[in-house]
Design a protein around this motif. Structure first.
Motif, PDB file in Angstrom:
ATOM      1  N   PRO A  32      34.525  60.853  32.704  1.00 19.56           N
ATOM      2  CA  PRO A  32      33.224  60.238  32.642  1.00 19.56           C
ATOM      3  C   PRO A  32      33.101  58.954  32.467  1.00 19.56           C
ATOM      4  CG  PRO A  32      33.210  61.723  30.989  1.00 19.56           C
ATOM      5  CD  PRO A  32      34.578  61.990  31.591  1.00 19.56           C
ATOM      6  N   VAL A  33      32.436  57.808  33.178  1.00 18.61           N
ATOM      7  CA  VAL A  33      32.542  56.568  32.590  1.00 18.61           C
ATOM      8  C   VAL A  33      31.009  55.913  32.576  1.00 18.61           C
ATOM      9  CG1 VAL A  33      32.885  54.265  33.647  1.00 18.61           C
ATOM     10  CG2 VAL A  33      34.500  55.860  33.906  1.00 18.61           C
ATOM     11  N   VAL A  34      30.044  56.394  33.576  1.00 20.15           N
ATOM     12  CA  VAL A  34      28.746  55.889  33.692  1.00 20.15           C
ATOM     13  C   VAL A  34      27.866  57.223  34.051  1.00 20.15           C
ATOM     14  CG1 VAL A  34      26.804  54.321  34.601  1.00 20.15           C
ATOM     15  CG2 VAL A  34      29.357  53.540  34.191  1.00 20.15           C
ATOM     16  N   SER A  35      26.911  57.696  33.025  1.00 23.36           N
ATOM     17  CA  SER A  35      26.185  58.728  33.263  1.00 23.36           C
ATOM     18  C   SER A  35      25.255  58.634  34.407  1.00 23.36           C
ATOM     19  CB  SER A  35      25.382  59.115  31.970  1.00 23.36           C
ATOM     20  OG  SER A  35      24.660  58.223  31.717  1.00 23.36           O
TER      21      SER A  35
ATOM     22  N   LEU B 259      30.469  56.037  42.362  1.00 21.15           N
ATOM     23  CA  LEU B 259      31.725  55.444  42.491  1.00 21.15           C
ATOM     24  C   LEU B 259      32.640  56.363  41.684  1.00 21.15           C
ATOM     25  CD1 LEU B 259      33.544  53.286  43.205  1.00 21.15           C
ATOM     26  CD2 LEU B 259      33.135  52.108  40.978  1.00 21.15           C
ATOM     27  N   VAL B 260      33.755  56.934  42.708  1.00 24.71           N
ATOM     28  CA  VAL B 260      34.681  57.628  42.203  1.00 24.71           C
ATOM     29  C   VAL B 260      36.233  57.467  42.464  1.00 24.71           C
ATOM     30  CG1 VAL B 260      35.354  60.194  41.865  1.00 24.71           C
ATOM     31  CG2 VAL B 260      33.196  59.914  42.700  1.00 24.71           C
ATOM     32  N   THR B 261      37.272  57.220  41.521  1.00 28.77           N
ATOM     33  CA  THR B 261      38.222  56.869  41.747  1.00 28.77           C
ATOM     34  C   THR B 261      39.523  57.864  41.413  1.00 28.77           C
ATOM     35  OG1 THR B 261      38.559  55.586  39.816  1.00 28.77           O
ATOM     36  CG2 THR B 261      37.907  54.409  41.634  1.00 28.77           C
ATOM     37  N   GLU B 262      40.419  57.969  41.961  1.00 27.22           N
ATOM     38  CA  GLU B 262      41.646  58.810  41.590  1.00 27.22           C
ATOM     39  C   GLU B 262      42.548  58.469  40.568  1.00 27.22           C
ATOM     40  OE1 GLU B 262      43.995  61.849  44.326  1.00 27.22           O
ATOM     41  OE2 GLU B 262      44.608  59.955  44.767  1.00 27.22           O
TER      42      GLU B 262
ATOM     43  N   ALA C 195      35.877  50.589  35.766  1.00 26.88           N
ATOM     44  CA  ALA C 195      34.796  51.181  34.913  1.00 26.88           C
ATOM     45  C   ALA C 195      33.824  50.239  34.455  1.00 26.88           C
ATOM     46  CB  ALA C 195      35.682  52.002  33.854  1.00 26.88           C
ATOM     47  N   ILE C 196      34.596  49.160  33.797  1.00 24.99           N
ATOM     48  CA  ILE C 196      33.511  48.125  33.207  1.00 24.99           C
ATOM     49  C   ILE C 196      32.524  47.705  34.147  1.00 24.99           C
ATOM     50  CG2 ILE C 196      33.867  45.878  31.806  1.00 24.99           C
ATOM     51  CD1 ILE C 196      36.516  46.546  30.743  1.00 24.99           C
ATOM     52  N   ILE C 197      32.869  47.429  35.414  1.00 23.05           N
ATOM     53  CA  ILE C 197      31.848  46.593  36.367  1.00 23.05           C
ATOM     54  C   ILE C 197      31.096  47.748  36.838  1.00 23.05           C
ATOM     55  CG2 ILE C 197      31.603  45.614  38.540  1.00 23.05           C
ATOM     56  CD1 ILE C 197      34.556  44.357  38.183  1.00 23.05           C
ATOM     57  N   ALA C 198      31.398  48.918  36.937  1.00 18.73           N
ATOM     58  CA  ALA C 198      30.475  50.096  37.202  1.00 18.73           C
ATOM     59  C   ALA C 198      29.298  50.138  36.091  1.00 18.73           C
ATOM     60  CB  ALA C 198      31.237  51.311  37.292  1.00 18.73           C
ATOM     61  N   ARG C 199      29.865  50.089  34.903  1.00 17.10           N
ATOM     62  CA  ARG C 199      28.838  50.031  33.714  1.00 17.10           C
ATOM     63  C   ARG C 199      27.737  48.963  33.921  1.00 17.10           C
ATOM     64  NH1 ARG C 199      33.270  51.179  30.347  1.00 17.10           N
ATOM     65  NH2 ARG C 199      33.415  53.414  29.681  1.00 17.10           N
ATOM     66  N   GLN C 200      28.159  47.866  34.189  1.00 12.81           N
ATOM     67  CA  GLN C 200      27.416  46.650  34.585  1.00 12.81           C
ATOM     68  C   GLN C 200      26.274  46.853  35.591  1.00 12.81           C
ATOM     69  OE1 GLN C 200      29.339  42.751  34.558  1.00 12.81           O
ATOM     70  NE2 GLN C 200      27.697  42.235  35.991  1.00 12.81           N
TER      71      GLN C 200
ATOM     72  N   GLY D 138      25.359  49.897  36.605  1.00 15.01           N
ATOM     73  CA  GLY D 138      24.667  50.847  36.274  1.00 15.01           C
ATOM     74  C   GLY D 138      25.117  52.093  37.467  1.00 15.01           C
ATOM     75  N   LEU D 139      26.327  52.196  38.106  1.00 15.96           N
ATOM     76  CA  LEU D 139      26.426  53.160  39.066  1.00 15.96           C
ATOM     77  C   LEU D 139      27.080  54.431  38.393  1.00 15.96           C
ATOM     78  CD1 LEU D 139      28.078  51.176  41.965  1.00 15.96           C
ATOM     79  CD2 LEU D 139      25.941  52.433  42.016  1.00 15.96           C
ATOM     80  N   PRO D 140      26.620  55.604  38.731  1.00 15.31           N
ATOM     81  CA  PRO D 140      27.268  56.862  38.060  1.00 15.31           C
ATOM     82  C   PRO D 140      28.889  56.374  38.705  1.00 15.31           C
ATOM     83  CG  PRO D 140      25.083  57.407  39.221  1.00 15.31           C
ATOM     84  CD  PRO D 140      25.396  55.958  39.553  1.00 15.31           C
ATOM     85  N   CYS D 141      29.738  56.912  37.623  1.00 11.28           N
ATOM     86  CA  CYS D 141      31.067  56.509  37.892  1.00 11.28           C
ATOM     87  C   CYS D 141      32.021  57.986  37.093  1.00 11.28           C
ATOM     88  CB  CYS D 141      31.302  55.369  37.432  1.00 11.28           C
ATOM     89  SG  CYS D 141      33.166  54.780  37.791  1.00 11.28           S
ATOM     90  N   VAL D 142      33.038  58.149  38.002  1.00 18.55           N
ATOM     91  CA  VAL D 142      33.973  58.991  37.465  1.00 18.55           C
ATOM     92  C   VAL D 142      35.208  58.561  37.793  1.00 18.55           C
ATOM     93  CG1 VAL D 142      35.031  61.262  37.449  1.00 18.55           C
ATOM     94  CG2 VAL D 142      32.632  60.903  37.652  1.00 18.55           C
TER      95      VAL D 142
END
Length: 582
Positions: free
Chosen positions: A37-40, A206-209, A218-223, A225-229
């Motif tokens: 998990p990266v961004v909830s 956003l989901v990456t293998e 991950a860092i940009i996804a946090r910026q 605010g996208l749910p990210c795994v």
């Protein structure tokens, strides 16, 4: 059914709300993939695979282009410059982490070493596309062998390769094509240029293998605010259009979830996000215990943006990111002009923690970084650069002091990659000579282990959980296969954080966290319970962390701290805090 990171499971349960309250459980025909998990946040939508391959037909048709070595090199230079300008243009439209990594990618595209390697292959008779591939492969092999943060550059280089060759053969640059309907973006990995250009109105998750929790993606996804795994094994095997429910808090991607149940869960999550968006600060627990929430910034624009959010200052100003494209060291006066742009928005409203150059490893600064280190992540980086070039630090401290004098902002200065008491004492002496508050980062485990003694000579400590985790767990923080080790919820890492926080309490001095761990609302509760006095993060994470802390009292925070310190692994630690908060 709980499964290890990167594995999958099936379940025969009826659709219902999951035990941790994060979303519905999977239905009768469901299949669940688990990653890091990266961004909830919850998101439901069709899978949109990202394809980054070049057109093999176009490359084959181009051949060698009928160019001799000199003309081919000129064509390469033109293509590379066009790609670099594209990165710069995107960087100018972006802010924060997105702008930082795009600027770094532009510099890498223009790298003279890469050009030289292409030229050598052209002179040996290779065609232009093959020469570019060969040169990039050469650098990728070197960076991958270095490990650590340098391995992240391999993904960037491969993206540059595809874009340059596309320009050469007259094709559009490959990358993300935004969908017409809200979709879940699924990729093996994403380059910074792709991640930074995402539109949250049509990309719902956003989901990456590959990738870890501190990768560029991950860092940009946090910026954003996208749910990210990330690190989600098997996700690229899902067919395009397959409806999936992404749970960024649990790190899961589920198929076969009842659409109505998924819609209900997503709606409830959006209501919660709306409540979070209404939080206006300051950081404080429900029973009134203050916790300073601060921003991580890179330059004047990101500082001005942060000043408009409910933060009480800057906990990490990454000065090296101002100079990634500079070949010569700026004067102390020029540095003062740059730093003043960051300090000025917080004059009279909060303090700014300036980190001296953390150059080296994945952040090469031409006028500071040593070349050809065998292991730059463990080499001469951060404060260690001053050993062979003391003037570099002196001039930077002079620039910081001048910017502080000019703006009147309360300015704290800290050094990265400190390992010994002698280093800390010498650095703090130089900072105090200039009338500024002095501290060091807790990244090397030796500082956490001797936190009591370090606090005798510093005014504050700031824990960089990204590097601390990497060094404690002896695992490259960007290696997908090791994402389970580089998780900031690792008990061994949190025990060192707690040790440093307790030392700060005894000394009566502040101990903050400025790594990515600070942006996790659940972990923020436990960190506060340990005695951490400030949390510094990307601006997009501030409201979620502040709202979570406002909903709990200090007793709950302490119980959360006890729970994570007693847990056997990160998954158990997360589950323990969720159960406590539920």
């Amino acid at each position: 059914m709980v499964t290890p990171t990167g594995s999958s499971s099936s379940t025969s349960s009826t659709p219902s709300t999951s035990a941790d309250g994060a979303g519905p459980s999977a239905g009768p025909t469901a299949h669940e993939l688990r990653g890091t998990p990266v961004v909830s946040g919850l998101a439901h939508g069709p899978v949109l695979p990202v394809r980054t391959e070049l057109s093999a037909t176009a490359v084959a048709a181009f051949g060698d282009g009928g160019l001799d070595a000199e003309a081919a090199l000129a064509a390469y230079v033109d293509a590379a410059e066009a790609v670099a300008r594209g990165f710069v243009t995107k960087a100018e439209r972006a802010t924060g982490a997105a702008a930082e990594v795009l600027t770094a990618s532009a510099g890498l595209t223009r790298d003279p070493g890469l050009k030289q390697a292409v030229g050598q292959r052209l002179s040996a008779g290779e065609g232009l596309p093959g020469a570019v591939r060969g040169a990039v492969a050469q650098f990728v092999e070197v960076f991958t062998a270095m490990g650590g943060l340098m391995a992240e550059r391999a993904t960037d280089l491969l993206d540059i390769e595809r874009r340059v060759i596309a320009r050469v053969v007259g094709e559009p640059e490959p990358g993300v094509v935004l969908p017409e309907e809200p979709s879940v973006l699924v990729a093996v990995d994403l380059a910074p240029a792709d991640t930074a250009s995402l539109d949250p109105s049509v990309v719902v998750a956003l989901v990456t293998e590959r990738g870890g929790p501190t990768s560029h993606t991950a860092i940009i996804a946090r910026q954003l605010g996208l749910p990210c795994v990330v690190g989600c094994a098997g996700v690229t095997e899902l067919e395009a259009g397959t409806p999936v429910l992404v749970d960024g808090a649990r790190g899961t991607v589920a198929t076969g979830v009842d659409p109505q149940e998924a819609a209900h869960a997503v709606a409830a999550d959006r209501e919660q996000q709306a409540r979070v968006a209404g939080w206006t600060g300051p950081g404080v627990t429900r029973d009134g215990v203050p916790v300073k929430l601060l921003a991580n910034v890179a330059d004047g624009p990101s500082a001005r943006s942060a000043a408009e959010s409910p933060v009480q200052g800057v906990g990490l100003f990454r000065t090296e990111l101002c100079f990634l494209d500079r070949t010569e060291e700026p004067s102390a006066q020029e540095q003062a002009d740059i730093y003043a742009q960051v300090l000025e928005p917080f004059a009279g409203t909060g303090h700014v923690v300036v980190r001296t150059l953390d150059a080296g490893s994945d952040k090469p600064v031409a006028f500071a970084t040593l070349e050809d280190e065998e292991n730059p992540a463990l080499g001469v980086r951060g404060l260690r650069l001053a050993l062979g070039n003391p003037g570099l630090l002196h001039r930077q401290l002079d620039g910081i002091a001048e910017a502080a004098r000019r703006t009147g902002a309360e300015t704290w200065v800290m050094a990265p990659m400190v390992a010994t008491l002698a280093e800390a004492e010498d650095f703090c002496g130089q900072v105090r000579e200039r009338g500024l508050k002095a501290g060091v980062m807790v990244e090397v485990p030796s500082v956490a282990l001797l936190a009591d003694r370090f606090l005798d000579v510093v005014d504050f400590l700031s824990i960089g959980t990204n590097d601390l985790t990497q060094y404690v767990m002896a695992a490259d923080r960007l290696a997908t296969d090791l994402a389970h080790l580089t998780d900031p919820w690792q008990p061994a890492v949190l025990h060192l954080v707690a040790r440093a926080a307790e030392a700060g309490r005894r000394a009566g001095k502040p101990v903050g966290v400025c790594g990515e761990a600070a942006a996790d609302p659940l972990l923020a509760v436990a960190l506060t319970g340990m005695g951490i006095t400030s949390l510094s993060m990307a601006g997009a994470a501030v409201r979620a962390v502040g709202a979570q802390l406002a909903a709990v009292d200090m007793d709950t925070c302490r119980r959360a701290a006890d729970a994570v310190l007693e847990a056997s692994d990160p998954l158990a630690a997360r589950d323990a805090v969720r159960r406590l908060l539920d």
